[in-house]
Design an enzyme around this catalytic site. Structure first.
Site, mmCIF file in Angstrom:
data_model
loop_
_atom_site.group_PDB
_atom_site.id
_atom_site.type_symbol
_atom_site.label_atom_id
_atom_site.label_comp_id
_atom_site.label_asym_id
_atom_site.label_seq_id
_atom_site.Cartn_x
_atom_site.Cartn_y
_atom_site.Cartn_z
ATOM 1 N N CYS A 265 0.817 -1.227 0.000
ATOM 2 C CA CYS A 265 0.000 0.000 0.000
ATOM 3 C C CYS A 265 0.850 1.277 0.000
ATOM 4 O O CYS A 265 0.490 2.269 -0.642
ATOM 5 C CB CYS A 265 -0.954 -0.021 1.191
ATOM 6 S SG CYS A 265 -0.199 -0.577 2.714
ATOM 7 N N HIS B 33 -2.994 6.078 4.756
ATOM 8 C CA HIS B 33 -1.566 6.271 5.043
ATOM 9 C C HIS B 33 -1.108 7.626 4.512
ATOM 10 O O HIS B 33 -1.510 8.042 3.419
ATOM 11 C CB HIS B 33 -0.724 5.196 4.341
ATOM 12 C CG HIS B 33 -0.867 3.814 4.905
ATOM 13 N ND1 HIS B 33 -1.537 3.516 6.058
ATOM 14 C CD2 HIS B 33 -0.376 2.618 4.438
ATOM 15 C CE1 HIS B 33 -1.467 2.215 6.285
ATOM 16 N NE2 HIS B 33 -0.775 1.653 5.326
HETATM 17 N N1 LIG Z 1 -4.964 -3.714 5.429
HETATM 18 C C1 LIG Z 1 -4.359 -3.070 4.453
HETATM 19 O O1 LIG Z 1 -4.332 -1.834 4.403
HETATM 20 C C2 LIG Z 1 -3.690 -3.844 3.351
HETATM 21 C C3 LIG Z 1 -3.169 -3.113 2.278
HETATM 22 C C4 LIG Z 1 -2.536 -3.821 1.265
HETATM 23 C C5 LIG Z 1 -2.436 -5.184 1.326
HETATM 24 N N2 LIG Z 1 -2.946 -5.852 2.396
HETATM 25 C C6 LIG Z 1 -2.835 -7.300 2.427
HETATM 26 O O2 LIG Z 1 -4.147 -7.843 2.272
HETATM 27 C C7 LIG Z 1 -4.246 -9.062 3.005
HETATM 28 C C8 LIG Z 1 -5.420 -8.980 3.961
HETATM 29 O O3 LIG Z 1 -5.208 -7.922 4.854
HETATM 30 P P1 LIG Z 1 -6.343 -7.393 5.834
HETATM 31 O O4 LIG Z 1 -5.839 -6.112 6.333
HETATM 32 O O5 LIG Z 1 -7.665 -7.469 5.173
HETATM 33 O O6 LIG Z 1 -6.268 -8.473 7.006
HETATM 34 P P2 LIG Z 1 -7.419 -8.931 8.030
HETATM 35 O O7 LIG Z 1 -8.364 -7.822 8.285
HETATM 36 O O8 LIG Z 1 -6.699 -9.541 9.166
HETATM 37 O O9 LIG Z 1 -8.201 -10.063 7.222
HETATM 38 C C9 LIG Z 1 -7.596 -11.297 6.897
HETATM 39 C C10 LIG Z 1 -8.562 -12.128 6.094
HETATM 40 O O10 LIG Z 1 -7.921 -13.352 5.736
HETATM 41 C C11 LIG Z 1 -8.701 -14.449 6.203
HETATM 42 N N3 LIG Z 1 -7.834 -15.564 6.579
HETATM 43 C C12 LIG Z 1 -6.853 -15.568 7.514
HETATM 44 N N4 LIG Z 1 -6.291 -16.799 7.588
HETATM 45 C C13 LIG Z 1 -6.935 -17.552 6.675
HETATM 46 C C14 LIG Z 1 -6.829 -18.916 6.290
HETATM 47 N N5 LIG Z 1 -5.922 -19.737 6.837
HETATM 48 N N6 LIG Z 1 -7.668 -19.386 5.328
HETATM 49 C C15 LIG Z 1 -8.595 -18.583 4.775
HETATM 50 N N7 LIG Z 1 -8.740 -17.271 5.106
HETATM 51 C C16 LIG Z 1 -7.914 -16.777 6.038
HETATM 52 C C17 LIG Z 1 -9.444 -13.907 7.416
HETATM 53 O O11 LIG Z 1 -10.550 -14.731 7.655
HETATM 54 P P3 LIG Z 1 -11.223 -14.789 9.140
HETATM 55 O O12 LIG Z 1 -12.018 -13.516 9.282
HETATM 56 O O13 LIG Z 1 -12.066 -16.003 9.069
HETATM 57 O O14 LIG Z 1 -10.099 -14.886 10.121
HETATM 58 C C18 LIG Z 1 -9.820 -12.527 6.883
HETATM 59 O O15 LIG Z 1 -10.909 -12.607 6.009
HETATM 60 C C19 LIG Z 1 -2.891 -9.266 3.687
HETATM 61 O O16 LIG Z 1 -2.110 -10.080 2.867
HETATM 62 C C20 LIG Z 1 -2.320 -7.870 3.725
HETATM 63 O O17 LIG Z 1 -0.915 -7.866 3.748
HETATM 64 C C21 LIG Z 1 -3.576 -5.201 3.416
#
Ligand SMILES: NC(=O)c1ccc[n+]([C@@H]2O[C@H](COP(=O)([O-])OP(=O)(O)OC[C@H]3O[C@@H](n4cnc5c(N)ncnc54)[C@H](OP(=O)(O)O)[C@@H]3O)[C@@H](O)[C@H]2O)c1
Length: 343
Positions: free
Chosen positions: A137, A251
């Site tokens: 990001c 950010h």
């Molecule tokens: N947040 C940001 O600003 C951002 C920006 C760019 C990229 N990203 C990337 O996007 C991805 C998600 O980030 P997020 O911020 O959305 O994280 P998050 O809010 O923690 O959400 C994680 C998601 O992944 C699912 N998950 C976790 N373990 C899993 C498994 N073993 N099998 C299937 N599903 C699983 C979770 O499901 P449950 O709800 O069932 O646990 C939830 O839906 C990450 O790779 C992160 O690095 C995030």
């Protein structure tokens, strides 16, 4: 791995892996808003979320537990479930015939994986071999406003400091900032669970490991390497300092850039004024510049504080401040824009 550059079927069958997360929920909203054509939507997450319902186009959709069999018939799989899940299941999705767009860092630096910001390198999408990576990001929020400058007057050096929102670490981190703030105001103790340090009324170096060889943390290393890959400029000199701040979403970045030739603030303002994905907020008279609260929920990256860098006698350096909603352009929106190119 072989794959068609575009999907054969329109409207496509779409899967969202990590649909219950911070990015997943914004993916749903972006698809709705942009009226992305969907024949069938499959929402997937961990077993913890199986049976949950999430709304899409006014209808509840049931979340299923991710498994080997989840990808039969899927055309596009939008992954936002972390690196470990992407490494394990993206190849399964590709083998089942899906094109994967992954938000994690799992494949970003792989040679055969395009790292795409559509405003900059949409043509890269065509060379995918099944997986397309969405950049970090901070890398996206850096690259979008710097690209129009770079095209006109090549940027040779970037020094940046980030002020990163809690939601960059996911839904649980957002909740932690809210709970920690309430506890602080109530005078109650709060034991951090997501971050290693108190989130409320505090800031700290980004919560990723430091590489002892370089002194940079993993976030900074990603930002530097990915910006070079997006700009297709392996020699670009970049130094990043990434910091977590008590902001819920969006950010902020303080960036100083040095071009090959002299460049002035007015020229930068002109170059950015009509560039896609950018909105200039640069009102010195009322001290109104980009702010996370105003960037939250917006597609554009806000850019302001555009000025010549007083420390560069050559006149080749400019400083600016950019703020972008990292759950939108930094993740969900950019992924949906890539998916639109596959149609
Ligand atoms: N947040 C940001 O600003 C951002 C920006 C760019 C990229 N990203 C990337 O996007 C991805 C998600 O980030 P997020 O911020 O959305 O994280 P998050 O809010 O923690 O959400 C994680 C998601 O992944 C699912 N998950 C976790 N373990 C899993 C498994 N073993 N099998 C299937 N599903 C699983 C979770 O499901 P449950 O709800 O069932 O646990 C939830 O839906 C990450 O790779 C992160 O690095 C995030």
């Amino acid at each position: 791995m072989t794959a068609n550059a575009k999907i054969a079927r329109r409207p496509p069958v779409l899967a969202i892996i990590g649909a219950t997360g911070a990015v997943g929920v914004d993916l749903l909203r972006c698809l709705e808003r942009r009226r992305f054509p969907v024949a069938e939507l499959r929402l997937l997450a961990s077993p913890r979320s199986a049976g949950k319902r999430l709304p899409f186009m006014g209808l509840p959709h049931v979340v299923a537990s991710l498994g080997e069999e989840s990808f039969a018939g899927v055309d596009i799989a939008l992954f936002s479930a972390g690196s470990a899940t992407a490494k394990r299941f993206a190849p399964v999705a590709v083998a089942a015939g899906a094109i994967v767009i992954d938000n994690s860092s799992a494949f970003r630096m792989a040679e055969d994986v395009p790292l795409v910001v559509p405003e900059i390198n949409a043509t890269e999408i065509a060379r995918h071999a099944g997986i397309i990576a969405n950049p970090n990001c901070v890398a996206i929020t850096t690259a979008v406003p710097l690209w129009p400058i770079h095209r006109r007057n090549p940027i040779q050096r970037i020094v940046l400091a980030s002020y990163q929102a809690a939601s960059g670490a996911g839904a649980a981190a957002m909740e932690e900032l809210l709970q920690a703030t309430r506890a602080y105001l109530d005078g109650r103790p709060y034991e951090p669970r997501v971050f290693g340090h108190p989130a409320a009324f505090n800031l700290f170096s980004h919560d990723t490991a430091i590489d002892p060889a370089t002194g940079y943390n993993a976030e900074e290393t990603k930002v530097m390497a990915e910006t070079r890959k997006i700009f297709a400029d392996p020699g670009m000199r970049i130094s990043a300092t990434c910091v977590r701040v008590p902001v819920l979403r969006a950010h902020s970045l303080a960036i100083t850039l040095t071009c090959a030739r002299p460049i002035g603030a007015d020229e930068v303002r002109r170059l950015l004024a009509d560039a896609p994905g950018i909105r200039i907020v640069d009102d010195g008279a009322s001290n109104h510049f980009p702010m996370p609260l105003e960037a939250s929920g917006r597609d554009e990256i806000l850019v302001g504080r555009i000025r010549r860098d007083a420390s560069d006698d050559d006149g080749r350096s400019v400083a600016l401040f950019a703020v972008g909603d990292q759950l939108l352009k930094g993740a969900a929106l950019n992924a949906v824009e890539i998916a639109e190119h596959l149609l």
